[in-house]
Design an enzyme around this catalytic site. Structure first.
Site, short mmCIF file in Angstrom:
data_model
loop_
_atom_site.label_atom_id
_atom_site.label_comp_id
_atom_site.label_asym_id
_atom_site.label_seq_id
_atom_site.Cartn_x
_atom_site.Cartn_y
_atom_site.Cartn_z
N ASP A 95 22.13 30.28 -0.05
CA ASP A 95 23.01 30.96 0.92
C ASP A 95 24.28 30.20 1.29
O ASP A 95 25.34 30.80 1.34
CB ASP A 95 22.27 31.33 2.22
CG ASP A 95 20.90 31.92 1.98
OD1 ASP A 95 20.81 32.87 1.18
OD2 ASP A 95 19.92 31.41 2.53
N ASP A 129 19.46 30.32 -5.13
CA ASP A 129 20.64 30.32 -4.27
C ASP A 129 20.17 30.16 -2.82
O ASP A 129 19.38 30.95 -2.34
CB ASP A 129 21.39 31.64 -4.46
CG ASP A 129 22.64 31.73 -3.62
OD1 ASP A 129 22.52 31.62 -2.38
OD2 ASP A 129 23.72 31.94 -4.18
N ARG A 135 21.23 37.77 -8.51
CA ARG A 135 22.41 38.15 -9.29
C ARG A 135 22.25 37.63 -10.71
O ARG A 135 21.65 36.59 -10.93
CB ARG A 135 23.63 37.51 -8.63
CG ARG A 135 24.97 37.94 -9.16
CD ARG A 135 26.11 37.38 -8.31
NE ARG A 135 26.16 38.08 -7.03
CZ ARG A 135 26.36 37.50 -5.86
NH1 ARG A 135 26.53 36.19 -5.77
NH2 ARG A 135 26.40 38.21 -4.75
#
EC number: 3.6.1.15
Length: 177
Positions: free
Chosen positions: A105, A103, A23
């Protein structure tokens, strides 16, 4: 890379453990930079997902990134109060392109009424196997969940009501220049 200054805009890029971009946030305004941390704000910020979908953040959010802790914190300022979304993630790195992190999760959501939830445990376990997270990373992340919950319970740092007020006020001052 030279550290961004107050009022500068930076891009934030989130990756997955396998190196795939996850993202991107465009134009996060920097509110404060120290040797180990960056505080910023997103307000109607363009977000691009790894599949190309785009959306714009709905409300102002103070963002906190640290070079030593394996989490980052988003304080979302809403009509019913402040809620938090905390990503278990690698400490950030900064280069000429963006602030970047991996990231992992797991997320902790803190609702305006103080309720806490650990999210995406199944996704974490699935990715831990598929992307072969090391035992060391697994241990570090689980320890950082404990640190994060301690910060939440003790209203430390971004979880202090004064913190959000101070940084949101500073954002409004910078925005009106």
């Amino acid at each position: 890379m030279k550290l961004p200054k107050e009022g500068d805009f930076i891009t934030i890029q989130s990756y997955k453990h396998d190196g795939e971009i996850h993202r991107t946030w465009r134009d996060t305004m920097v509110l404060k930079t120290t040797e180990n941390a960056i505080i910023g704000v997103n307000n109607h910020t363009l977000v691009t997902e790894n599949d190309g979908r785009r959306w714009v953040t709905r409300e102002p959010a103070i963002v906190y990134f640290h070079k030593k802790y394996w989490f980052n914190i988003i304080a979302m300022i809403r009509e019913n109060g402040v809620s938090y979304y905390c990503n278990l993630a690698s400490p950030y790195v900064l280069d000429n392109e963006a602030l970047k992190y991996i990231d992992y999760d797991l997320d902790v959501k803190v609702f305006a009424d103080g309720e806490k939830r650990l999210l995406d445990v199944d996704e974490y376990e699935r990715h831990r196997k598929a992307m072969k997270y090391s035992d060391d990373i697994d241990f570090i992340l689980k320890e950082n969940v404990k640190i994060l919950v301690d910060w939440i319970n003790n209203q430390r740092g971004p979880f202090s009501p004064a913190y959000v007020n101070i940084w949101y006020k500073r954002y409004l001052e910078l925005r009106s220049r």
